[in-house]
Design a protein around this motif. Sequence first.
Motif, PDB file in Angstrom:
ATOM      1  N   UNK A 148     -18.381 -16.003 -11.525  1.00  0.00           N
ATOM      2  CA  UNK A 148     -16.944 -15.693 -11.456  1.00  0.00           C
ATOM      3  C   UNK A 148     -16.626 -14.249 -11.082  1.00  0.00           C
ATOM      4  N   UNK A 149     -17.632 -13.405 -10.951  1.00  0.00           N
ATOM      5  CA  UNK A 149     -17.401 -12.036 -10.488  1.00  0.00           C
ATOM      6  C   UNK A 149     -17.505 -12.009  -8.960  1.00  0.00           C
ATOM      7  N   UNK A 150     -16.453 -11.574  -8.257  1.00  0.00           N
ATOM      8  CA  UNK A 150     -16.467 -11.634  -6.783  1.00  0.00           C
ATOM      9  C   UNK A 150     -17.475 -10.663  -6.164  1.00  0.00           C
ATOM     10  N   UNK A 151     -18.038 -11.065  -5.022  1.00  0.00           N
ATOM     11  CA  UNK A 151     -18.934 -10.185  -4.273  1.00  0.00           C
ATOM     12  C   UNK A 151     -18.171  -9.395  -3.209  1.00  0.00           C
ATOM     13  N   UNK A 152     -16.932  -9.791  -2.920  1.00  0.00           N
ATOM     14  CA  UNK A 152     -16.079  -9.058  -1.979  1.00  0.00           C
ATOM     15  C   UNK A 152     -14.625  -9.325  -2.341  1.00  0.00           C
ATOM     16  N   UNK A 153     -13.789  -8.288  -2.251  1.00  0.00           N
ATOM     17  CA  UNK A 153     -12.375  -8.407  -2.605  1.00  0.00           C
ATOM     18  C   UNK A 153     -11.515  -7.854  -1.483  1.00  0.00           C
ATOM     19  N   UNK A 154     -10.582  -8.641  -1.004  1.00  0.00           N
ATOM     20  CA  UNK A 154      -9.628  -8.198  -0.005  1.00  0.00           C
ATOM     21  C   UNK A 154      -8.218  -8.456  -0.497  1.00  0.00           C
ATOM     22  N   UNK A 155      -7.246  -8.024   0.281  1.00  0.00           N
ATOM     23  CA  UNK A 155      -5.853  -8.207  -0.121  1.00  0.00           C
ATOM     24  C   UNK A 155      -5.416  -9.658   0.035  1.00  0.00           C
ATOM     25  N   UNK A 156      -6.141 -10.424   0.836  1.00  0.00           N
ATOM     26  CA  UNK A 156      -5.778 -11.817   1.060  1.00  0.00           C
ATOM     27  C   UNK A 156      -6.652 -12.765   0.260  1.00  0.00           C
ATOM     28  N   UNK A 157      -7.943 -12.471   0.148  1.00  0.00           N
ATOM     29  CA  UNK A 157      -8.854 -13.401  -0.525  1.00  0.00           C
ATOM     30  C   UNK A 157      -9.968 -12.650  -1.231  1.00  0.00           C
ATOM     31  N   UNK A 164     -24.458 -24.890  -4.372  1.00  0.00           N
ATOM     32  CA  UNK A 164     -23.900 -26.222  -4.194  1.00  0.00           C
ATOM     33  C   UNK A 164     -24.939 -27.107  -3.521  1.00  0.00           C
ATOM     34  N   UNK A 165     -25.202 -28.247  -4.117  1.00  0.00           N
ATOM     35  CA  UNK A 165     -26.205 -29.173  -3.580  1.00  0.00           C
ATOM     36  C   UNK A 165     -27.547 -28.472  -3.385  1.00  0.00           C
ATOM     37  N   UNK A 166     -27.844 -27.552  -4.298  1.00  0.00           N
ATOM     38  CA  UNK A 166     -29.122 -26.850  -4.269  1.00  0.00           C
ATOM     39  C   UNK A 166     -29.208 -25.706  -3.279  1.00  0.00           C
ATOM     40  N   UNK A 167     -28.102 -25.382  -2.590  1.00  0.00           N
ATOM     41  CA  UNK A 167     -28.133 -24.317  -1.580  1.00  0.00           C
ATOM     42  C   UNK A 167     -27.113 -23.232  -1.929  1.00  0.00           C
ATOM     43  N   UNK A 168     -27.444 -21.968  -1.640  1.00  0.00           N
ATOM     44  CA  UNK A 168     -26.490 -20.890  -1.928  1.00  0.00           C
ATOM     45  C   UNK A 168     -25.274 -20.968  -1.009  1.00  0.00           C
ATOM     46  N   UNK A 169     -24.106 -20.756  -1.582  1.00  0.00           N
ATOM     47  CA  UNK A 169     -22.868 -20.822  -0.799  1.00  0.00           C
ATOM     48  C   UNK A 169     -21.996 -19.613  -1.114  1.00  0.00           C
ATOM     49  N   UNK A 170     -21.139 -19.292  -0.175  1.00  0.00           N
ATOM     50  CA  UNK A 170     -20.093 -18.289  -0.375  1.00  0.00           C
ATOM     51  C   UNK A 170     -18.773 -19.037  -0.453  1.00  0.00           C
ATOM     52  N   UNK A 171     -17.970 -18.705  -1.434  1.00  0.00           N
ATOM     53  CA  UNK A 171     -16.694 -19.399  -1.652  1.00  0.00           C
ATOM     54  C   UNK A 171     -15.560 -18.386  -1.523  1.00  0.00           C
ATOM     55  N   UNK A 172     -14.732 -18.590  -0.526  1.00  0.00           N
ATOM     56  CA  UNK A 172     -13.598 -17.694  -0.267  1.00  0.00           C
ATOM     57  C   UNK A 172     -12.341 -18.333  -0.850  1.00  0.00           C
ATOM     58  N   UNK A 173     -11.637 -17.586  -1.705  1.00  0.00           N
ATOM     59  CA  UNK A 173     -10.457 -18.118  -2.392  1.00  0.00           C
ATOM     60  C   UNK A 173      -9.272 -17.179  -2.175  1.00  0.00           C
ATOM     61  N   UNK A 174      -8.137 -17.744  -1.749  1.00  0.00           N
ATOM     62  CA  UNK A 174      -6.936 -16.933  -1.547  1.00  0.00           C
ATOM     63  C   UNK A 174      -6.431 -16.376  -2.872  1.00  0.00           C
ATOM     64  N   UNK A 175      -5.899 -15.177  -2.822  1.00  0.00           N
ATOM     65  CA  UNK A 175      -5.290 -14.596  -4.018  1.00  0.00           C
ATOM     66  C   UNK A 175      -3.995 -15.348  -4.347  1.00  0.00           C
ATOM     67  N   UNK A 176      -3.634 -15.462  -5.620  1.00  0.00           N
ATOM     68  CA  UNK A 176      -2.441 -16.237  -6.011  1.00  0.00           C
ATOM     69  C   UNK A 176      -1.139 -15.560  -5.583  1.00  0.00           C
ATOM     70  N   UNK A 177      -0.115 -16.394  -5.375  1.00  0.00           N
ATOM     71  CA  UNK A 177       1.247 -15.932  -5.028  1.00  0.00           C
ATOM     72  C   UNK A 177       1.280 -15.109  -3.745  1.00  0.00           C
ATOM     73  N   UNK A 178       0.313 -15.310  -2.887  1.00  0.00           N
ATOM     74  CA  UNK A 178       0.177 -14.486  -1.688  1.00  0.00           C
ATOM     75  C   UNK A 178       1.314 -14.721  -0.704  1.00  0.00           C
ATOM     76  N   UNK A 179       1.647 -15.990  -0.462  1.00  0.00           N
ATOM     77  CA  UNK A 179       2.660 -16.310   0.547  1.00  0.00           C
ATOM     78  C   UNK A 179       4.023 -15.754   0.142  1.00  0.00           C
ATOM     79  N   UNK A 180       4.351 -15.799  -1.144  1.00  0.00           N
ATOM     80  CA  UNK A 180       5.637 -15.260  -1.601  1.00  0.00           C
ATOM     81  C   UNK A 180       5.739 -13.767  -1.308  1.00  0.00           C
TER      82      UNK A 180
END
Length: 551
Positions: A148-157, A164-180
């Motif tokens: 749960x600790x991010x490896x990269x932080x931007x203003x958008x995500x 996942x399925x035994x393989x390393x993955x990077x998961x990019x998640x949008x910051x909340x309330x961004x569109x508003x």
Amino acid sequence: MLEKTKRYLEVTRVLLKYNLIPELYRDLRTDYISNTDCTCDFDLENRQTAVKLRQAFEELGPTFIKMGQTMSKRPDLVPQPYVIEMSNLQDKVKPVPFEEMAESLDLACVCEYQIPEERNRKKSEEQLKAARERKARAFIKIFDSFDPDPIACGSIAQVYKGVLEGKPVAVKILRPNLIDIINIDLSILDDFKPVVKRVLGIGKNFDIDAFLLEIREMLTREVDLRIEAVNMRRFEDNFKNVKNVAVPKIYPDFCSANVLTMEFIQGTQIKDIIDMQVPQSKKSEYTRTITKSYLKQVYIDGFYHADPHGGNMLVEENDTIAFIDFGAVGSIDDELKKNMLEFYYAINNRDVEEATQSFLKIGGADARDVDVRRLRKDMDELIANQNYGLEGRQSDNYAKLGLKYDIRLPGEFSTLQRAILLIEGVCLELDPRYNIKSIAIPVLMDAYKKLNATKGPALHIEFSAEPVNEKAELRAAIRELVDKMEDMGDRFLEGKQKESKRSVFSTEFFLVVLLVVSTFILLNGGALSWVGLIGFGGSILITLIALLRRD
């Protein structure tokens, strides 16, 4: 309205914090001779204000960061120190705790039965926090493991690492309330349009509505991660048969508008390779791979990474170059590709006349509406800087040229020019002897073949040979003569009946054909060049006779 008022106060606070209002007014209203390297006293002072503006944009978030990045592509409007500083914008912000990202975790569904009265009851802060925590835990359970600790932080995500399925993955998640937040910021920028026009004195050639539309479109693409997923799959398909170039694979079943799950690329960023103890032969190899892959993106695929800085390219253990972060991409159609191929061919061959005509084509301008003589002179200076400059990289700023002669260059041209300069800058840092022309020739030849350009075969031959000034001058003379003939034909057509119109057209057509055929034989006929010379001289003689008869 309350949220907009709060945001107004926040923007005002940041502007006052950096004392930007008086300093920006002074800098943008001052006309002075600038050193493009920003080394003179006035430039250094001006650069400090540019630094403050960059810091303010970074503090204000995604909308203002995108505005700064767009400004870096407009050296025709923005002073040079600001162009340089805006290109250094860092989209790095303080991370949001994972529990607060819950509103964007739409892959996880937490179903809890509640009676209608309970669902409609206003929740306390403690209850909302508990609900977010439950959704965060449900999201984490989707993966084999998830940090749960991010490896990269931007203003958008924010980007996280998981398995996942035994393989390393990077998961990019949008910051909340961004569109508003973005919509409020865009509304504020619309409110400031009259101020920008009147106070800062932006010229009539600047379309501020188009500028803001470009920012809006960039943000629209970046706040829907499904668009980035499509871009990645398209790039992956374009490079499926290319060695030493990789694009992360995506996991479509674990992607949404707010979440993008992709293969985790284990590698070293190109910007870090620059200062590492890596053999120079390896660094040179990386520059060749980067350049060839990028030329393929632009001139063969017509679909390219629009932000190829040193942090968006990784070197894997097997020396493969991996491109990442496909939120910003660009595309160009075949017509623009043809015109740009001809333009850069002329630039590299120091052919001022051909470069001028190609530049007019790119901007969709009519030569009769432009002071072509002055444009040729300015183009000659740009070509000289490009080919004979003392620095390894020259900022061949065609945007300023377009503004000077009121030639509106397409947005794709400006975006691509900035991207190519980024590629060139990265490669020059890797290899000071880097020469893009020597690497570009074979890729551009493939592009000519694919586009079936009429001039393709001739360009292949001439591009690989030393330029000949006589040929460039001859082409210029032919073009001038054809232009005169065209004007003469227009005047005849206006004053004659239909029969004479057909006669003039047929004569004009005959002369054009004779000129083209004679010139081709003269330039490429070898032992038979004398035939082309006779034909060329005859066509000039016929034209002179026609002019004398008309007078």
